[in-house]
Design an enzyme around this catalytic site. Structure first.
Site, PDB file in Angstrom:
ATOM      1  N   GLY A  38       0.829  -1.195   0.000  1.00 45.08           N
ATOM      2  CA  GLY A  38       0.000   0.000   0.000  1.00 45.08           C
ATOM      3  C   GLY A  38       0.871   1.255   0.000  1.00 45.08           C
ATOM      4  O   GLY A  38       0.521   2.272  -0.616  1.00 45.08           O
ATOM      5  N   SER A  39       2.005   1.179   0.679  1.00 47.83           N
ATOM      6  CA  SER A  39       2.920   2.322   0.710  1.00 47.83           C
ATOM      7  C   SER A  39       3.494   2.579  -0.684  1.00 47.83           C
ATOM      8  O   SER A  39       3.620   3.732  -1.122  1.00 47.83           O
ATOM      9  CB  SER A  39       4.064   2.048   1.693  1.00 47.83           C
ATOM     10  OG  SER A  39       3.548   1.781   2.970  1.00 47.83           O
ATOM     11  N   ASP A  82      -7.226   1.371   3.735  1.00 46.55           N
ATOM     12  CA  ASP A  82      -7.951   0.702   4.823  1.00 46.55           C
ATOM     13  C   ASP A  82      -9.442   0.614   4.538  1.00 46.55           C
ATOM     14  O   ASP A  82     -10.226   0.386   5.458  1.00 46.55           O
ATOM     15  CB  ASP A  82      -7.751   1.491   6.137  1.00 46.55           C
ATOM     16  CG  ASP A  82      -6.302   1.544   6.560  1.00 46.55           C
ATOM     17  OD1 ASP A  82      -5.519   0.734   6.035  1.00 46.55           O
ATOM     18  OD2 ASP A  82      -5.948   2.381   7.405  1.00 46.55           O
ATOM     19  N   HIS A 110      -5.419  -6.245   6.243  1.00 40.05           N
ATOM     20  CA  HIS A 110      -6.429  -5.543   5.440  1.00 40.05           C
ATOM     21  C   HIS A 110      -7.568  -6.457   4.980  1.00 40.05           C
ATOM     22  O   HIS A 110      -7.564  -7.641   5.247  1.00 40.05           O
ATOM     23  CB  HIS A 110      -5.752  -4.827   4.276  1.00 40.05           C
ATOM     24  CG  HIS A 110      -4.930  -3.667   4.766  1.00 40.05           C
ATOM     25  ND1 HIS A 110      -3.722  -3.844   5.406  1.00 40.05           N
ATOM     26  CD2 HIS A 110      -5.160  -2.343   4.773  1.00 40.05           C
ATOM     27  CE1 HIS A 110      -3.247  -2.671   5.779  1.00 40.05           C
ATOM     28  NE2 HIS A 110      -4.088  -1.738   5.413  1.00 40.05           N
ATOM     29  N   SER A 124      -4.311  -1.330   0.168  1.00 43.30           N
ATOM     30  CA  SER A 124      -3.237  -2.187   0.702  1.00 43.30           C
ATOM     31  C   SER A 124      -3.755  -3.602   0.896  1.00 43.30           C
ATOM     32  O   SER A 124      -4.907  -3.803   1.291  1.00 43.30           O
ATOM     33  CB  SER A 124      -2.758  -1.638   2.050  1.00 43.30           C
ATOM     34  OG  SER A 124      -2.000  -2.628   2.739  1.00 43.30           O
ATOM     35  N   ASN A 147      11.507   0.122  -8.419  1.00 44.70           N
ATOM     36  CA  ASN A 147      10.959  -1.183  -8.792  1.00 44.70           C
ATOM     37  C   ASN A 147      10.045  -1.614  -7.654  1.00 44.70           C
ATOM     38  O   ASN A 147      10.512  -1.991  -6.584  1.00 44.70           O
ATOM     39  CB  ASN A 147      12.053  -2.225  -9.023  1.00 44.70           C
ATOM     40  CG  ASN A 147      11.437  -3.592  -9.349  1.00 44.70           C
ATOM     41  OD1 ASN A 147      10.217  -3.763  -9.306  1.00 44.70           O
ATOM     42  ND2 ASN A 147      12.267  -4.556  -9.674  1.00 44.70           N
TER      43      ASN A 147
END
Ligand SMILES: Cc1ncc(COP(=O)(O)O)c(C=O)c1O
Length: 447
Positions: free
Chosen positions: A89-90, A204, A230, A225, A298
């Site tokens: 998710g980041s 979320d 999750h 995410s 990447n």
């Protein structure tokens, strides 16, 4: 039968895997105080195990046959035009914002009144949340502008967002806190009025709706995410939702080393002029595979992750329903308990809750830290609302935040808020044990 009976072998292996998973996943009886009550967790079934092994047996490993299937199914579920699978998710947040810096979006100025983002631009957000919602703003040389949140919804106060728009503001990037959609009417109005980009962190909030539409379908880019906590999981993983093929290309480019080429893994010459490009100061005919139009990363995921995601997505409706039911259960049990500020859905929304946030009223003697320790002693998991007040975290000491108004509620979140679980693995006796324990603690603190 496939070549040399390989297909039959695969079927046999998958049948054995399903049998193994069934035995492994059998649950034992809940014993309060002994059995852990996790705050979140993955919910796997035999089909998930089979999907993972099926993808492994391909031996392809990187993005393969499951990738486009998962990306399309995911986009269809959310109601976005398309999605791009990434490794967290980041990473999704990083790609979602970075893509909007691409000069290839210059035509958006004429079409939609917004130019590609640049260093020095301001991006509206909140400090009460997860760090990697805000980090891409800083990593791209932009300035985070933070506003306070409302207790109970934990989303930005809409009026503060209005006040916060300044001459350098170019985007809004915020999360639907713990699955509770932020005020998308106000946000979209501000975006329209001031030509702002919207980057919607829906990490979320898979399955939440606002005005009948799923979150993740509103932003110029949006993210989700798939970390095990999750709504669905791919182990590590995330995705970026996009509204246009042009934005999709830039998201993919940032994910895939910054390359200009957009061939899928294992393909060459999708553009039919692989050796005919001349870009930058490179010589004409330089192989398009090695031409870079962005300073990229990447952030790709494997095909085993995509296969698991696809299998998990088949169960999303049940997962979302269970989260909502568990939320209602806790809400029912805790309503009327003195000293607790309970969560509530924002207007027009139907949240697919990530957790059940509780703030201990600042006037009440109960201490949040002692309560979470008390829960921990009973093997009940809890979490803080992530970073609390991000501006007070050590890593952010030198970040040039612009704070609009005060962050009174954000500080209350930092000091008095925590959340407990609603994930589908929790059973009614577990939820009762959570509620009973919280009630026992706050009532004793009052004596
Ligand atoms: C709102 C929000 N955004 C982004 C992330 C980052 O997701 P990931 O852990 O997959 O990197 C999280 C993590 O839970 C989150 O809560």
């Amino acid at each position: 039968m496939g070549e040399d009976g390989l297909e039959q072998d695969r079927e046999d292996i998958l049948a054995a895997v399903r049998g193994y998973a069934k035995r492994k996943l059998a649950t034992s009886e809940f014993v309060p105080g002994t059995t852990p009550v996790p705050v979140s967790g993955k919910v796997l079934d035999p089909e998930d195990y089979a999907a993972l092994v099926d993808a492994s047996l391909d031996g392809w490993l990187t993005a393969g046959r499951f990738h486009p299937l998962f990306e399309r199914a995911l986009a269809r579920y959310v109601g976005a035009r398309d999605s791009v699978f990434v490794n967290s998710g980041s990473s999704a947040n990083l790609c979602a914002l970075s893509a909007l810096t691409s000069r290839k979006l210059a035509s958006y100025k004429k079409r939609f009144g917004k130019r590609p983002l640049e260093p020095g631009d301001e991006v509206l957000t909140v400090a009460a949340g997860f760090p990697t919602t805000v980090n891409p703003i800083i990593q791209n040389g932009m300035r985070p502008v933070v506003v306070d949140v409302e207790l109970g919804t934990y989303d930005a106060i809409a009026e503060r967002l209005r006040e916060a728009v300044g001459p350098k503001t170019r985007a809004i990037m915020m999360a639907h806190t713990l699955g509770n959609p932020f005020d998308l009417d106000t946000v979209r109005e501000l975006c329209q009025e001031h030509g702002l980009w919207l980057i919607e962190d829906s990490c979320d909030a898979l399955g939440s709706t606002y005005d009948g539409k799923r979150t993740g379908s509103f932003g110029d880019t949006a993210t989700v995410s798939f970390y095990p906590a999750h709504h669905i999981t791919t182990g590590e993983g995330g995705a970026v939702f996009v509204k246009s093929p042009l934005v999709r290309k830039q998201v993919e480019s940032f994910r895939d080393w910054g390359r200009d080429c957009y061939c899928e893994t294992g393909h060459d010459n999708t553009c039919f002029k692989r050796f005919e490009w001349q870009l930058g100061e490179l010589p004409a005919g330089y192989d398009h595979k090695y031409i870079y139009s962005h300073i990229g990363y990447n952030l790709k995921a494997t095909d085993m992750q995509a296969a698991l995601g696809l299998s998990q997505l088949n169960k999303i409706d049940g997962f979302v329903a269970a989260r909502k039911a568990n939320f209602e259960h806790l809400h029912r049990r805790l309503t009327g308990v003195e000293g607790l500020i309970l969560p509530f859905a924002t207007p027009k929304s139907d949240p697919s809750w990530f957790g059940f946030p509780i703030t201990i009223d600042p006037e009440h003697p109960a201490d949040r830290n002692l309560l979470t320790r008390f829960l921990d002693d009973r093997k009940i998991g809890s979490r803080l609302l992530f970073a609390g007040n991000l501006t007070k975290q050590p890593a952010y000491r030198d970040v040039d935040f612009r704070v609009v108004g005060d962050l009174t509620n954000t500080d209350i979140v930092m000091n008095r808020t925590f959340w407990v679980g609603v994930y589908p693995g929790l059973t009614p006796p577990m939820l009762d044990y959570i509620a009973d324990s919280i009630i026992e603690f706050v009532e004793n603190a009052n004596r």
